[in-house]
Write a protein that holds these residues in place. Structure first.
Motif, mmCIF file in Angstrom:
data_model
loop_
_atom_site.group_PDB
_atom_site.id
_atom_site.type_symbol
_atom_site.label_atom_id
_atom_site.label_comp_id
_atom_site.label_asym_id
_atom_site.label_seq_id
_atom_site.Cartn_x
_atom_site.Cartn_y
_atom_site.Cartn_z
ATOM 1 N N THR A 267 65.045 -4.418 49.211
ATOM 2 C CA THR A 267 66.454 -4.003 49.316
ATOM 3 C C THR A 267 67.194 -4.828 50.349
ATOM 4 O O THR A 267 68.397 -5.042 50.256
ATOM 5 C CB THR A 267 66.558 -2.505 49.706
ATOM 6 O OG1 THR A 267 65.369 -1.847 49.307
ATOM 7 C CG2 THR A 267 67.751 -1.859 49.062
ATOM 8 N N ILE B 49 51.377 4.654 47.949
ATOM 9 C CA ILE B 49 52.765 5.110 47.845
ATOM 10 C C ILE B 49 53.578 4.595 49.035
ATOM 11 O O ILE B 49 54.679 4.068 48.883
ATOM 12 C CB ILE B 49 52.822 6.659 47.777
ATOM 13 C CG1 ILE B 49 52.218 7.124 46.456
ATOM 14 C CG2 ILE B 49 54.259 7.147 47.897
ATOM 15 C CD1 ILE B 49 51.999 8.619 46.370
ATOM 16 N N GLU B 50 52.982 4.715 50.208
ATOM 17 C CA GLU B 50 53.665 4.208 51.410
ATOM 18 C C GLU B 50 53.981 2.732 51.268
ATOM 19 O O GLU B 50 55.043 2.266 51.646
ATOM 20 C CB GLU B 50 52.769 4.417 52.629
ATOM 21 C CG GLU B 50 52.957 5.743 53.312
ATOM 22 C CD GLU B 50 52.286 5.750 54.668
ATOM 23 O OE1 GLU B 50 51.295 4.998 54.843
ATOM 24 O OE2 GLU B 50 52.739 6.481 55.549
ATOM 25 N N GLN C 32 59.614 -1.894 48.509
ATOM 26 C CA GLN C 32 60.956 -1.665 47.982
ATOM 27 C C GLN C 32 62.008 -1.820 49.075
ATOM 28 O O GLN C 32 63.055 -2.421 48.868
ATOM 29 C CB GLN C 32 61.045 -0.267 47.374
ATOM 30 C CG GLN C 32 61.142 -0.336 45.844
ATOM 31 C CD GLN C 32 60.625 0.904 45.170
ATOM 32 O OE1 GLN C 32 60.224 1.863 45.842
ATOM 33 N NE2 GLN C 32 60.626 0.904 43.854
ATOM 34 N N GLU C 33 61.656 -1.301 50.235
ATOM 35 C CA GLU C 33 62.582 -1.382 51.359
ATOM 36 C C GLU C 33 62.863 -2.837 51.732
ATOM 37 O O GLU C 33 63.998 -3.236 51.954
ATOM 38 C CB GLU C 33 61.962 -0.656 52.556
ATOM 39 C CG GLU C 33 62.943 0.014 53.472
ATOM 40 C CD GLU C 33 62.182 0.789 54.524
ATOM 41 O OE1 GLU C 33 62.155 0.328 55.668
ATOM 42 O OE2 GLU C 33 61.553 1.812 54.174
ATOM 43 N N SER D 182 56.070 -0.216 38.337
ATOM 44 C CA SER D 182 57.161 0.487 39.002
ATOM 45 C C SER D 182 57.952 -0.437 39.929
ATOM 46 O O SER D 182 59.118 -0.202 40.193
ATOM 47 C CB SER D 182 56.613 1.682 39.793
ATOM 48 O OG SER D 182 55.775 1.202 40.812
ATOM 49 N N LEU D 183 57.312 -1.496 40.416
ATOM 50 C CA LEU D 183 57.978 -2.319 41.437
ATOM 51 C C LEU D 183 58.730 -3.507 40.857
ATOM 52 O O LEU D 183 59.848 -3.811 41.263
ATOM 53 C CB LEU D 183 56.934 -2.856 42.420
ATOM 54 C CG LEU D 183 56.690 -2.089 43.700
ATOM 55 C CD1 LEU D 183 55.620 -2.804 44.512
ATOM 56 C CD2 LEU D 183 57.956 -1.936 44.521
ATOM 57 N N VAL E 79 54.332 0.984 48.443
ATOM 58 C CA VAL E 79 55.392 0.766 47.456
ATOM 59 C C VAL E 79 56.749 0.964 48.113
ATOM 60 O O VAL E 79 57.674 0.148 47.949
ATOM 61 C CB VAL E 79 55.214 1.722 46.253
ATOM 62 C CG1 VAL E 79 56.441 1.669 45.358
ATOM 63 C CG2 VAL E 79 53.978 1.366 45.479
ATOM 64 N N ASN E 80 56.847 2.038 48.891
ATOM 65 C CA ASN E 80 58.107 2.286 49.589
ATOM 66 C C ASN E 80 58.471 1.126 50.499
ATOM 67 O O ASN E 80 59.622 0.697 50.553
ATOM 68 C CB ASN E 80 58.008 3.573 50.423
ATOM 69 C CG ASN E 80 57.963 4.794 49.533
ATOM 70 O OD1 ASN E 80 58.379 4.728 48.368
ATOM 71 N ND2 ASN E 80 57.430 5.881 50.054
ATOM 72 N N LEU E 81 57.469 0.618 51.204
ATOM 73 C CA LEU E 81 57.722 -0.480 52.139
ATOM 74 C C LEU E 81 58.214 -1.721 51.395
ATOM 75 O O LEU E 81 59.200 -2.338 51.777
ATOM 76 C CB LEU E 81 56.450 -0.785 52.931
ATOM 77 C CG LEU E 81 56.540 -2.007 53.842
ATOM 78 C CD1 LEU E 81 57.558 -1.775 54.942
ATOM 79 C CD2 LEU E 81 55.182 -2.335 54.444
ATOM 80 N N ARG F 258 49.627 -3.585 56.163
ATOM 81 C CA ARG F 258 51.049 -3.630 56.496
ATOM 82 C C ARG F 258 51.317 -4.626 57.618
ATOM 83 O O ARG F 258 52.361 -5.272 57.651
ATOM 84 C CB ARG F 258 51.560 -2.240 56.869
ATOM 85 C CG ARG F 258 51.927 -1.441 55.608
ATOM 86 C CD ARG F 258 52.545 -0.147 55.946
ATOM 87 N NE ARG F 258 51.554 0.704 56.586
ATOM 88 C CZ ARG F 258 51.853 1.753 57.327
ATOM 89 N NH1 ARG F 258 53.108 2.078 57.524
ATOM 90 N NH2 ARG F 258 50.898 2.470 57.871
#
Lengths: 263, 407
Positions: A207, A196-197, A203-204, A224-225, A199-201, A167
Motif C-alpha cells: 500500500t 496471516i500476520e 499488503q501494508e 489472495s496477495l 500477509v498483512n505486512l 519479518r
C-alpha cells in the motif's frame, strides 16, 4: 501505475548440462505484487539468484527501469552489491540474518548502500558522519516499528522467534530503499497465525507503493496477495496472468497435480 | 557433590597418570655411576596431585554446565560480564580509567627498568592484538601471517634509518602506510578465500616475507640482521639508556590509548558493522549492498597499519632486528591473544595481551615448568571460557526521536 520497472528477456541459466532456466520472460510493473510460483525445483530461486547477481546467467537480459532517474539499467553481470544499490533487494529462502548482531544493527546494515562514511569518517566522526549515523538509526528504527519488531531492537537476531526472523529479513531488505522487493518464500515454515500476520505486512508494504515480486508455495497466500502470477515448471514459464486465470489454467493444474491418466 | 562413579574415574585417571609419568618422575638413571635411583615418593605426589586436579576439573565443568543452564532460563542473551556492567555507569567508568591511567603513569617510578621493559613489550602486544582483532575478530578473516606486517614496519624503519638516517617520527607513518600497502597486496589474491584456505595463504605470506628477509642479503643483510638502529628522538635531546626505556614506555601508553580510541570508533562505525556482517554471512552481506572487496581490503590494510607502526616501535626499542623475531610463533602468539581475550572484544584483547605476555615473565620462578604451566592455563581457558576472557558484546542503542543516546 502500470509502468514496467523490471524486464527480463530470454533468461537462460545452465549448470553444466542442466538447464535450470530456459528462455524466461518476465516483467514487473510499478506498485504491483507479482508472484512467481511453480513446483519444487522449477528454478524459482535460481531466477532470483540470477536477478540479484549471485549467479551470472548464461543468456538473456535483465533491465531495471528507474523512472525517478529516467534510466534503464542492465543488471546482468553486475555484482550483488551493485544490484542492491540500483534498487533490487531480496530476502532468502533459508533465513540469512546476521545472527550475532542485534536486530537494529541487522536493519542498519541495509542502510549501508545508501550511506558513505568510511575509514576517515569512522576515525574522526565529524558532523556529517554523526548526522548520517543518526539518520541510519532513525530510519532503521522506523522500519522496525513498521514490521512490528521494535520491542526486539537490542536482542541478537538469532534469539528471535522464527516468524520474527522472517519479518526482520524483510525489514533489512526494505532498509535499502528498493525499487523492487524480492521475497523468496517469505511464509515458508510459518504457522497459520504467523502467515496471516505476514500477509498483512506485505499488503501494508504494498500500500505504501512498494513493488514486490515474491516466490511462494502457499497457494492461498499467493492467490489472495498477488496482482499477477507467473508459473514456472522445469525452468520454463508455462503460464502468466491474474490469479483467477491461473487457477483455471490447465497447464498449471497439470504441473502441480500431474496429468490425468485415461483408464 | 561427587558420586562414587566420578571418584572412581578420577582415581583411574590418576593411576593412568602415574603410569605415564613413571619413567620420568620415578626412575632416575645415573649414567656415570651406573646406578638407578627409585624415587617412590613421587608416585604418591603424582597420584594425589592428579586425583585432586581431575576432581577440580570435573567440579568446574559441572559448575559451568549449571551456569549455562541458568543463563538460558533467564533469557539473558547479551551476556554482559562484570567489567561491561561496571563500564556502563559513567561514574565507575571514569574511576576505572583514572586508576588505570594513574597506574600507567607512575609505574616506571615504582619499578625497575627491567619491569618497565616487560610492560612496554606487553603494551606493544596489546596494540598488535587490537590490530589483528580488526581482521580476525571483527571481519572474521583468519590471518596467520600477521607478523609479516610487523616485520614490514620494523624493517622499513631499520633500512630507512640505516641508509638515509631517517628518524623514528618520520618513519612511523611511512612504516604504517607501507604495512597497510602490504595488507592490500595480500588482500587482493585472497578476496575469494575463506576459513581454512585463507588461513593457509596468509600463513604462506608470512613465511614468504620472513624468507625474503632472511635470504636477500643485499637488501636486508640476511640473518645477521640490522643493528645500531637509533632510538626515538625526544626533541633532539640525547637520552640515557634508562631514560630511553621510560620514554618508549610512555610512547607505548600513548599509542595504546590512541589505538583503543580509534578501534572503538571503528567498531561502532558503518565500516565496523559491515565487517561484522561480512563475518556473519558473506552472501547476505553482499546482497544487502556491502562491497565485499572494499570491506575486506579495508580490514586487511587497517589491521596491517597497526602492525607496521608497532614494528617501527619494536625496531626502535630493541635497536637491533633480524628475521628470527618474525617467525610464525609470533603470529600464533598474537592470534592467541585475540582468541584468549575474546574475539571482537577490546577489553578482552587488552587483558589477553597482558596475561599472555606478562604471565610467562612472572612465571619465571617456576623455571623449567614455566611453559608447561602456561600451556595448562591456555587449555583450561579454552575448556571453561571458549568465548574468551571477556566476550564481545554488541552496542545497544536506545532510541529517542531526534536525540540519540548511548546505552
Amino acid at each position: 501505475m502500470s509502468e514496467t520497472i523490471l524486464e527480463v528477456h530470454g533468461l537462460t541459466m545452465d549448470f553444466g548440462g542442466v538447464r535450470a532456466l530456459n528462455n524466461l520472460d518476465l516483467d514487473v510493473r510499478s506498485g504491483e505484487i507479482a508472484a512467481l510460483i511453480g513446483p519444487n525445483g522449477a528454478g524459482k530461486t535460481t531466477f532470483f539468484n540470477c536477478l540479484t547477481g549471485l549467479y551470472l546467467p548464461t543468456k538473456g537480459d535483465i533491465f531495471l527501469y528507474r523512472r525517478d532517474k529516467d534510466k534503464k539499467i542492465s543488471l546482468k553481470g553486475l555484482k550483488p552489491n551493485k544490484v542492491t544499490e540500483h534498487g533490487l533487494a531480496r530476502t532468502f529462502q533459508n533465513i540469512r540474518l546476521f545472527p550475532m548482531m542485534t536486530v537494529l544493527e541487522n536493519v542498519m546494515i541495509g542502510r549501508h548502500c545508501r550511506t558513505k562514511a568510511f575509514v576517515i569518517g569512522a576515525f574522526f566522526r565529524g558532523p556529517r558522519t554523526r548526522r548520517e549515523e543518526e539518520e541510519i538509526i532513525e530510519m532503521s528504527h522506523r522500519i522496525l516499528e513498521k514490521v512490528g519488531l521494535s520491542r526486539f531492537e537490542n536482542d541478537f537476531a538469532m534469539n528471535l522467534p522464527y516468524g520474527a526472523q522472517r519479518r526482520l529479513e524483510i525489514a533489512r531488505a526494505l532498509a535499502t530503499e528498493p525499487v523492487l522487493l524480492l521475497l523468496d518464500e517469505p511464509a515458508a515454515g510459518m504457522n497459520p497465525y504467523e502467515t496471516i500476520e505476514l500477509v498483512n505486512l506485505i499488503q501494508e508494504i504494498a500500500t505504501d507503493g512498494q513493488s514486490i515480486l515474491l516466490i511462494e508455495h502457499d497457494m492461498k497466500l499467493v492467490m489472495s496477495l498477488s496482482d499477477r502470477i507467473f508459473v514456472m515448471d522445469y525452468g520454463k514459464k508455462i503460464a502468466q496472468g491474474r490469479p483467477e486465470e491461473i487457477r483455471l489454467n490447465p497447464a498449471v493444474i497439470t504441473a502441480y497435480l500431474g496429468e490425468e491418466v485415461d483408464a | 557433590m561427587f558420586t562414587l562413579q566420578e571418584l572412581k574415574r578420577s582415581a583411574l585417571i590418576s593411576l593412568w597418570f602415574v603410569f605415564l609419568t613413571f619413567p620420568i618422575m620415578v626412575v632416575k638413571v645415573n649414567s656415570i655411576e651406573k646406578t638407578v635411583q627409585w624415587r617412590w615418593m613421587n608416585v604418591v605426589y603424582v597420584l594425589v596431585g592428579s586425583f585432586v586436579l581431575s576432581l577440580l576439573f570435573r567440579y568446574f565443568l559441572y559448575r559451568k554446565e549449571q551456569q549455562s543452564g541458568e543463563d538460558e532460563q533467564q533469557g539473558d542473551n547479551t551476556g554482559r560480564s562484570l567489567i561491561h556492567r561496571l563500564l556502563i555507569v559513567p561514574k565507575y567508568r571514569n574511576m576505572i580509567y583514572g586508576v588505570l591511567l594513574g597506574t600507567a603513569v607512575v609505574f616506571p617510578f615504582l619499578t625497575s627498568s627491567y619491569q618497565v621493559n616487560i610492560m612496554t613489550t606487553a603494551l606493544m602486544y596489546v596494540v598488535l592484538g587490537l590490530g589483528l582483532n580488526i581482521v580476525v575478530g571483527l571481519a572474521g578473516l583468519l590471518d596467520l601471517g600477521y607478523v609479516a606486517f610487523y616485520a614490514v614496519g620494523a624493517y622499513s624503519y631499520a633500512l630507512l634509518n640505516y641508509h638515509f638516517g631517517l628518524g623514528f617520527w618520520a618513519v612511523l607513518p611511512i612504516g604504517g602506510l607501507l604495512a597497510a600497502m602490504f595488507g592490500i597486496l595480500l588482500g587482493f589474491p585472497v578476496l575469494r578465500l575463506r576459513g581454512d584456505y585463507l588461513a593457509i595463504v596468509t600463513l604462506g605470506f608470512g613465511e614468504i616475507i620472513r624468507l625474503v628477509l632472511e635470504n636477500w642479503g643485499g637488501f636486508s643483510q640476511g640473518p645477521s640482521g640490522i643493528s645500531n638502529i637509533s632510538r626515538p628522538g625526544f626533541f633532539g635531546i640525547e637520552l640515557s639508556l634508562e631514560m630511553a626505556i621510560v620514554y618508549i614506555y610512555y610512547l607505548m601508553v600513548l599509542f595504546v590509548i590512541v589505538t583503543i580510541f580509534l578501534v572503538n570508533r571503528l567498531q561502532d562505525s558503518r565500516l565496523g558493522r559491515a565487517w561484522i556482517a561480512l563475518r556473519e554471512d558473506e552472501i547476505a552481506c553482499q546482497a544487502m549492498g556491502i562491497d565485499k572487496i572494499k570491506t575486506k581490503l579495508a580490514a586487511f590494510s587497517l589491521g596491517a597499519l597497526w602492525a607496521g607502526i608497532i614494528g617501527v616501535v619494536f625496531a626502535a626499542k630493541t635497536t637491533f632486528i633480524n628475521p628470527a623475531s618474525f617467525t610464525f610463533l609470533e603470529s600464533a602468539i598474537i592470534l592467541s591473544i585475540v582468541v584468549l581475550g575474546g574475539m571482537g572484544s577490546i577489553i578482552g584483547v587488552i587483558i589477553g595481551a597482558l596475561v599472555l605476555i606478562l604471565l610467562p615473565e612472572y612465571l619465571r620462578a617456576l623455571s623449567e615448568f614455566r611453559m608447561l604451566a602456561f600451556g595448562a592455563i591456555l587449555v583450561c581457558m579454552m575448556v571453561f571460557r571458549p568465548q574468551g576472557i571477556i566476550a564481545s558484546i554488541r552496542r545497544t542503542y536506545t532510541y529517542k526521536p531526534r536525540n540519540r543516546d548511548e546505552a
